[in-house]
Design an enzyme around this catalytic site. Structure first.
Site, PDB file in Angstrom:
ATOM      1  N   GLU A 282       0.826  -1.206   0.000  1.00 55.54           N
ATOM      2  CA  GLU A 282       0.000   0.000   0.000  1.00 55.54           C
ATOM      3  C   GLU A 282       0.864   1.262   0.000  1.00 55.54           C
ATOM      4  O   GLU A 282       0.556   2.231  -0.706  1.00 55.54           O
ATOM      5  CB  GLU A 282      -0.939  -0.002   1.213  1.00 55.54           C
ATOM      6  CG  GLU A 282      -1.875   1.185   1.255  1.00 55.54           C
ATOM      7  CD  GLU A 282      -2.761   1.321   0.035  1.00 55.54           C
ATOM      8  OE1 GLU A 282      -2.814   2.434  -0.537  1.00 55.54           O
ATOM      9  OE2 GLU A 282      -3.399   0.324  -0.369  1.00 55.54           O
TER      10      GLU A 282
ATOM     11  N   LYS B 125      -1.339   3.330 -12.339  1.00 52.08           N
ATOM     12  CA  LYS B 125      -2.068   3.422 -11.072  1.00 52.08           C
ATOM     13  C   LYS B 125      -2.939   2.180 -10.858  1.00 52.08           C
ATOM     14  O   LYS B 125      -3.032   1.669  -9.733  1.00 52.08           O
ATOM     15  CB  LYS B 125      -2.934   4.676 -11.042  1.00 52.08           C
ATOM     16  CG  LYS B 125      -2.141   5.958 -10.868  1.00 52.08           C
ATOM     17  CD  LYS B 125      -3.094   7.142 -10.781  1.00 52.08           C
ATOM     18  CE  LYS B 125      -2.388   8.427 -10.460  1.00 52.08           C
ATOM     19  NZ  LYS B 125      -3.339   9.530 -10.266  1.00 52.08           N
TER      20      LYS B 125
END
Length: 75
Positions: A20, A45
């Site tokens: 993350e 992304k």
């Protein structure tokens, strides 16, 4: 035997957090490089988000197996 199981449960959470953090770094860098919508940056992304999803599945399955094993020992 219990120590390595606990270590594994902690390790998969750390893997998820690491993934993350890297995804967030990629997204922030991509926003600095080009603030406008760009298809290739969008793909990058999306790939970062997919990596987070895979890490989440690994962590989830590991924890589910551990909980299942713990419950089976109680029955």
């Amino acid at each position: 035997a219990e120590a390595w199981k606990r270590l594994l449960l902690i390790a998969v959470i750390l893997l998820l957090m690491l993934t993350e953090l890297l995804n967030t770094a990629i997204e922030k860098l991509a926003d600095v490089v080009n603030r406008e919508h760009h298809p290739e940056i969008g793909t990058v992304k999306d790939m970062g988000s997919a990596a987070v999803g895979v890490a989440l599945m690994i962590a989830g399955l590991t924890w589910l197996l551990a909980i299942g094993q713990w419950l089976a020992a109680w029955l």
